[in-house]
Design a protein around this motif. Sequence first.
Motif, mmCIF file in Angstrom:
data_model
loop_
_atom_site.group_PDB
_atom_site.id
_atom_site.type_symbol
_atom_site.label_atom_id
_atom_site.label_comp_id
_atom_site.label_asym_id
_atom_site.label_seq_id
_atom_site.Cartn_x
_atom_site.Cartn_y
_atom_site.Cartn_z
ATOM 1 N N ILE A 1 -5.088 5.028 9.259
ATOM 2 C CA ILE A 1 -6.072 5.014 8.168
ATOM 3 C C ILE A 1 -5.358 5.044 6.816
ATOM 4 O O ILE A 1 -5.697 4.300 5.889
ATOM 5 C CB ILE A 1 -7.044 6.200 8.296
ATOM 6 C CG1 ILE A 1 -7.916 6.040 9.556
ATOM 7 C CG2 ILE A 1 -7.927 6.329 7.057
ATOM 8 C CD1 ILE A 1 -8.799 7.227 9.848
ATOM 9 N N ASN A 2 -4.333 5.894 6.703
ATOM 10 C CA ASN A 2 -3.630 6.044 5.424
ATOM 11 C C ASN A 2 -2.789 4.827 5.059
ATOM 12 O O ASN A 2 -2.329 4.704 3.920
ATOM 13 C CB ASN A 2 -2.751 7.292 5.450
ATOM 14 C CG ASN A 2 -3.578 8.569 5.484
ATOM 15 O OD1 ASN A 2 -4.748 8.568 5.124
ATOM 16 N ND2 ASN A 2 -2.978 9.653 5.928
ATOM 17 N N ASP A 3 -2.584 3.940 6.023
ATOM 18 C CA ASP A 3 -1.860 2.699 5.729
ATOM 19 C C ASP A 3 -2.760 1.634 5.098
ATOM 20 O O ASP A 3 -2.274 0.581 4.686
ATOM 21 C CB ASP A 3 -1.226 2.130 7.007
ATOM 22 C CG ASP A 3 0.017 2.909 7.424
ATOM 23 O OD1 ASP A 3 0.583 3.607 6.558
ATOM 24 O OD2 ASP A 3 0.401 2.827 8.600
ATOM 25 N N LEU A 4 -4.074 1.911 5.052
ATOM 26 C CA LEU A 4 -5.025 0.919 4.563
ATOM 27 C C LEU A 4 -5.508 1.275 3.165
ATOM 28 O O LEU A 4 -5.421 2.427 2.729
ATOM 29 C CB LEU A 4 -6.226 0.821 5.515
ATOM 30 C CG LEU A 4 -5.922 0.455 6.974
ATOM 31 C CD1 LEU A 4 -7.194 0.498 7.803
ATOM 32 C CD2 LEU A 4 -5.282 -0.924 7.066
ATOM 33 N N ASP B 1 -5.883 4.401 -7.015
ATOM 34 C CA ASP B 1 -5.498 3.002 -6.802
ATOM 35 C C ASP B 1 -6.215 2.367 -5.612
ATOM 36 O O ASP B 1 -5.955 1.209 -5.272
ATOM 37 C CB ASP B 1 -3.980 2.908 -6.585
ATOM 38 C CG ASP B 1 -3.200 3.308 -7.825
ATOM 39 O OD1 ASP B 1 -3.704 3.049 -8.929
ATOM 40 O OD2 ASP B 1 -2.110 3.889 -7.675
ATOM 41 N N GLY B 2 -7.092 3.141 -4.974
ATOM 42 C CA GLY B 2 -7.837 2.594 -3.845
ATOM 43 C C GLY B 2 -7.124 2.736 -2.511
ATOM 44 O O GLY B 2 -7.576 2.184 -1.507
ATOM 45 N N GLU B 3 -6.011 3.493 -2.476
ATOM 46 C CA GLU B 3 -5.271 3.685 -1.236
ATOM 47 C C GLU B 3 -5.805 4.920 -0.511
ATOM 48 O O GLU B 3 -6.053 5.962 -1.119
ATOM 49 C CB GLU B 3 -3.775 3.866 -1.521
ATOM 50 C CG GLU B 3 -3.123 2.695 -2.244
ATOM 51 C CD GLU B 3 -3.025 1.468 -1.358
ATOM 52 O OE1 GLU B 3 -2.965 1.630 -0.128
ATOM 53 O OE2 GLU B 3 -3.001 0.346 -1.897
ATOM 54 N N MET B 4 -5.949 4.793 0.798
ATOM 55 C CA MET B 4 -6.379 5.936 1.600
ATOM 56 C C MET B 4 -5.241 6.957 1.629
ATOM 57 O O MET B 4 -4.088 6.605 1.861
ATOM 58 C CB MET B 4 -6.714 5.507 3.024
ATOM 59 C CG MET B 4 -7.697 4.341 3.129
ATOM 60 S SD MET B 4 -9.373 4.754 2.603
ATOM 61 C CE MET B 4 -9.851 5.886 3.898
ATOM 62 N N SER C 1 -9.045 10.862 -7.796
ATOM 63 C CA SER C 1 -9.309 10.378 -6.437
ATOM 64 C C SER C 1 -10.811 10.401 -6.197
ATOM 65 O O SER C 1 -11.581 10.896 -7.026
ATOM 66 C CB SER C 1 -8.590 11.249 -5.404
ATOM 67 O OG SER C 1 -8.987 12.610 -5.531
ATOM 68 N N VAL C 2 -11.210 9.861 -5.064
ATOM 69 C CA VAL C 2 -12.620 9.869 -4.668
ATOM 70 C C VAL C 2 -12.708 10.438 -3.260
ATOM 71 O O VAL C 2 -11.975 10.008 -2.355
ATOM 72 C CB VAL C 2 -13.233 8.458 -4.700
ATOM 73 C CG1 VAL C 2 -14.688 8.498 -4.230
ATOM 74 C CG2 VAL C 2 -13.142 7.872 -6.096
#
Length: 693
Positions: free
Chosen positions: A257-260, A236-239, A327-328
């Motif tokens: 970082i994980n909040d972005l 979903d593009g979430e860190m 994931s990427v």
Amino acid sequence: MPGFLLVYGTYWLAQADIDPDFYPRIAGWCLAGFGVMAGIIIVYHLQPGESVSTNAPPILTALASVAGFAVGINDGQARTRTYEVETRNEQLERYREYTDDVLNAIDDVFYVLETDGTLHRWNDSLCEVTGYEDPEVASMHALEFFDEGDHDRIADAIEEGFETGSVQLEAEFRTKDGATIPYEFSASRLADPEGETVLAGIGRDVTERKRRERGLARFETIVETSPIGITIVDSDGEMEFANDRAEEIYGRSKAQINDLCFDDSDWNEVDIDGEPLPDDEKPFPQITESREPVFDYLSGVSRPDGERVWISVNGAPVYDERGEIDSVVFTIEDVSDRLERERELEQYETIVETAHDGIYVLDDERRFVLVNESFADLSPFSRTELLGQHASSVFGEEFASIEAEQWERATPDEFPSFEETVEAGPNETRTVENRFVLLGEDARERRIGVIRDVTEREGYRRKLEESNERLEQFAYAASHDLQEPLRMITSYVQLLERRYGDELDEDAEEFIDYAVDGAERMREMIDGLLEYARVETQGDPLEPVELNEVLDDVRTDLQLQIEDSDAHIEVGSLPRVSGDEGQLRQVFQNLVTNAIEYSGEEPPQVAVSAERNGSMWHISLRDEGIGIDPDETDRVFEVFQRLHSRDESEGTGIGLALCRRIIERHGGDIWIESEPGEGATFSFTLPQAPNHA
């Protein structure tokens, strides 16, 4: 009446809902009762003198029938009970065999421990794993299957299991042949059929799990200690993950970082030209759309403090079991410094191409790999012709040995520099100054050379040297030639005083004293001037000199002056330098004498020290005397310049000028740091001796 009771009792037994197991007891009671009643009846009928008739009374016949019936019932119930017990025992045995087969079929180790730690029961896996036979296991304590170092821990675990009802631990089985196998044990407290408390459990081989855990730990260590930032973005593009290096690069904590998400405005992401980067051109959507990795993607992101960091990103998709992108994974490298260096390199390339000095780069075989136009102009070749040629084609066959010698003398702070003659064309030679710098910190074999045409400067220098030499010769000749007439003047004035001294009045004697004193001072000045002129022409070659030995000689020469003034001279560890020992002795003697002479009212305190400064040694001589006005510190080094009158101090005013000339001859500098009343520090530099660490 008794017969009724027996019959009624028998009927009651037949009608009552009684546990069949209770029938034998009732039958026994009935038989006992029947026996008692029969005995009473027999006794009653067997009066003295009477015998038992074969024709028994009806009551006896009834009792016999009832007794027989009871015995039949008891015998039938006993046979039924025996059959049921045998059947149940057979079932229990089958269940036991089934349970044993099940326990023996599993790979895990099954065990039952008694409270004293002995094995109550186990499966075949225990024997297969440890190598012990069943009889051996039966005689062993649980602790004997483990290293002695683990005994206390395991004993505590067993005790904990019995106390709390359950326990779990990891330990290494030690097999009969001494090998060890990591196992995980879980056990629970139970009661056996006899009501005794036992600990029943399972042991599982965790060798493979341990291997995976070690592998995972290694990968985690690699990820967390990687000099490259690593992040994971979900589908979903979430860190969702960032390592320590990513924290450093982005200037954010992992939680931040994980909040972005990848397209969050807080990144303020721009392209290499500094223009805002559209979301669809960012690496994440490129990868999810193309399902292909992205390599070396350059962009700039903003840290929370507003600083922009330039990053190079590599990314690749990770697929789930359905073949969909789960994931990427991205690797991020901070290339801010590299980009800055590239920009600087572009500037340097511009400078190189426009520089008037010739610039060239040699490989480890001393062949040209880069030259600028100015260098080509100082050679008989074009830039294209120079590339690949050996340096000797321009600098001559001796270049390699001269260069190697210069590099041996080089220091991290001072690279080689020397002059040589190059062939600039047919019948044309030019004098160049050749200097070197390193291309990289660890690339000593790849050097950048810079040459400057100093042909005209060399001509001026030769003329200047010739002029200086003529001036020195003149000064020496003039000073030497003045010695004789001055000596004659002094002699005749002294002769006049001796011969006509009685006839001269006080004024005449005073005049004669002035003349003698003036002549003497002039002689001292001429001697000093001669010494000053001979610094270059009559100095000894520069050789390794131990300054501690030089200063010891000076202190010996000045011993009387030191004792008379009660001077204290403190000397630190002085280096070995390259110099003229005699001239350096003059420098120290002049400086120590000055320190003693201008010490003021207190006994002179002098400290001499040295420290390394690149390829030079920095020598300092500090006193605590009257000091010097900072505005006068340059003037004291000029010839015949004095800051004090002859009434205040003696001297010709040439001592410090001589010191400067000697130090300059050695390639060093000399200066003063002082304040009036605060003492003075005379400092000078001298080159280190060759091959001196």
